[in-house]
Design an enzyme around this catalytic site. Structure first.
Site, short mmCIF file in Angstrom:
data_model
loop_
_atom_site.label_atom_id
_atom_site.label_comp_id
_atom_site.label_asym_id
_atom_site.label_seq_id
_atom_site.Cartn_x
_atom_site.Cartn_y
_atom_site.Cartn_z
N ASP A 1 -1.78 5.26 -5.81
CA ASP A 1 -2.02 4.42 -4.63
C ASP A 1 -2.19 2.95 -4.99
O ASP A 1 -3.23 2.54 -5.50
CB ASP A 1 -3.25 4.94 -3.89
CG ASP A 1 -3.52 4.18 -2.60
OD1 ASP A 1 -2.63 3.44 -2.14
OD2 ASP A 1 -4.63 4.31 -2.05
N ASP B 1 0.82 -1.21 0.00
CA ASP B 1 0.00 0.00 0.00
C ASP B 1 0.86 1.26 0.00
O ASP B 1 1.45 1.61 1.02
CB ASP B 1 -0.91 -0.01 1.23
CG ASP B 1 -1.80 1.23 1.31
OD1 ASP B 1 -2.07 1.82 0.25
OD2 ASP B 1 -2.21 1.59 2.42
#
Length: 517
Positions: A324, A115
């Site tokens: 992201d 992440d």
């Protein structure tokens, strides 16, 4: 060895025997190959003749070895000790990419989600409320359970105190000696992880020499209590935050001098990929600058100047977007999303048929997958990020193809988020050293991804301390294993889609602010 020790001792004595005045110290310097230096060695025959070819060859050889010792780590890439490979089990695991990592001594393996929208590395630990970890719950992990960490069982684990500068919860501590608590809240509804911070070793290996391993001290969230999507099978074994915050793994590795302050992720179209720490990408890659917030580097924001569909560019389509990998799919600002969706829809000879339980408006069902123009995000300096395949195929059955445009409208007033679905086919470089995002087409072959300069890994310790003032240690180990089996949850999924938004909620708020700057 004895003669060398004698020489070193003589050199040290020559330093301490000189006269000194006040705070001014002086001493004579003796070159290692000088006549005086030779005279101090019982067997000077091993030294080359002065100014001979061998004399200069030996000097340059020593210089090269020092360069490798001091700079070698910064020009190599590191990978998790179990290999660089990443895997995406698909729908049941939120379409995210995962990799196996080893933590602690003895090491324990964890399958963590990657992440770039958050900072903390956390794993299930001393569980009060965690996802099931038994292989019986994950059908393709029949022979391998996921793990729960116990800091007391690791000989290298240390309590991370409230007094440390990286403890954000310090104001809530009763004593600076207490163990630092943490809570990370994510963008997905009611999704969080909380527990206590510990310090331990993360096992890595140099991509150029897997037999030379690295034990890097990092801060780990001992995740005692998870909520929301984490209890439904998404990231059940933890999350590795790759953001620019000081507490992230890339930040620790770079500050310790183990690598260049950069990393890359590559996602192919077969649901696998690679991650490399220290990779700055090829010289031919395209790039754009990261956008700061109040002169600080808080997240991987970039500024899109123009959004195009094929050769048709939208008017007033500049926006700020977050890059992201912890986001399954992509979000665009409301007005831009509408224009992009309508333009794509105009190239599809089929009626919109929304999939029940699905998150997207523009879905279709036809006998073949239509060809639609690419979506192009244009940045400054004529650099363009091209999404060659905007459509997402859901399933094929009985001669019909079901597909969607996997984009949603952002929350009102916020910018965009480019999720990992549109990173496929690219080697994405998060160059924190030069504050830029880089990208280049890639099939994610391991032998195709290499650092810009190679150097043999030395056996020296890290030149720079971590914030915890602990040095990295390097030892020789067996070659790392290939990443483990791809897990997938049983058919008990509550919905036909389980997309995930792993970016931290604080970054979501910043996206709203940055979009208006």
């Amino acid at each position: 060895m004895a003669s060398r020790s004698a020489f070193i001792l003589l050199f040290i004595l020559s330093l301490v025997s000189e006269k000194s005045l006040a705070s001014l110290f002086s001493s004579r310097l003796i070159h290692r190959f000088s006549d005086e230096g030779r005279a101090s060695i019982k067997s000077p025959g091993s030294f080359p003749e002065k100014r001979s070819f061998e004399y200069y060859r030996l000097l340059t050889s020593i210089d090269s070895r020092r360069q490798r010792m001091n700079l070698g780590a910064k020009f190599q890439s590191l990978v998790p000790s179990e290999g660089s490979k990443t895997i995406s089990p698909g729908n049941y695991f939120g379409w995210l990419h995962y990799t196996w990592i080893d933590i602690g001594t003895p090491s324990v393996s964890f399958l963590v989600a990657l992440d770039s929208g958050s900072d903390l590395l956390w794993i299930p630990c001393n569980c009060v409320q965690c996802a099931p970890l038994s292989s019986a719950y994950y059908s393709s992990l029949a022979t391998k359970d996921l793990n729960e960490f116990d800091p007391s069982a690791s000989t290298t684990s240390k309590v991370f105190p409230c007094s440390h500068k990286l403890c954000e919860s310090a104001p809530a501590c009763e004593s600076p000696k207490e163990q630092c608590p943490y809570t990370v809240t994510y963008a997905s509804e009611n999704t969080s992880s909380s527990g206590l911070l510990v310090e331990d070793v993360l096992h890595l290996a140099y991509s150029a020499n897997a037999s030379s391993s690295v034990k890097a001290r990092v801060v780990v969230g001992c995740g005692e209590k998870q909520s929301g999507e984490f209890l439904k099978g998404i990231a059940p074994d933890g999350v590795m935050g790759l953001g620019p915050g000081e507490i992230s793994v890339p930040s620790f590795l770079a500050k310790a001098g183990l690598m260049r302050n950069s990393f890359s992720m590559c996602f192919d179209e077969e649901d696998s990929g690679r991650i490399y720490f220290g990779d700055v990408g090829p010289s031919t890659q395209q790039s754009t600058r990261f956008l700061p917030y109040k002169n600080e580097f808080v997240a991987y924001f970039v500024g899109v100047e123009v959004c195009c569909v094929g050769n048709s560019c939208l008017k007033q389509s500049s926006f700020t977007t977050l890059i992201d990998s912890g986001q399954s799919f992509t979000f665009l600002p409301e007005e831009i999303y509408r224009e992009v969706a309508l333009e794509i829809d105009s190239h599809i000879n089929a009626t919109v048929k929304k999939v029940e339980g699905g998150p997207w408006e523009y879905c279709y069902e036809t006998s073949f997958e239509p060809k639609v123009p690419a979506i192009k995000l244009k940045f400054s300096s004529n650099n363009t990020f091209v999404i060659h395949k905007p459509l997402f195929v859901l399933q094929r059955s009985e001669g019909l193809v079901q597909f969607c445009l996997p984009i949603s409208a952002s929350e009102e007033g916020t910018g965009g988020v480019i999720g990992q679905n549109y990173m496929a086919g690219y080697r994405i470089v998060f160059d924190r050293e030069n504050m830029k995002l880089g990208w280049s087409a890639s099939k994610c072959q391991e032998d195709k991804i290499a650092p810009p300069q190679e150097a043999s890994p030395g056996s020296t310790s890290s030149p720079n301390p971590l914030p915890t003032e602990e040095q990295q240690s390097r030892t020789h180990a067996v070659s790392p294993a290939i990443a483990g089996k791809t897990p997938s949850k049983t058919s008990s999924a509550s919905c036909c889609f389980s997309s995930m938004r792993l970016l931290s909620s604080s970054i979501l708020v910043l996206l709203l602010v940055v979009s208006y700057m």
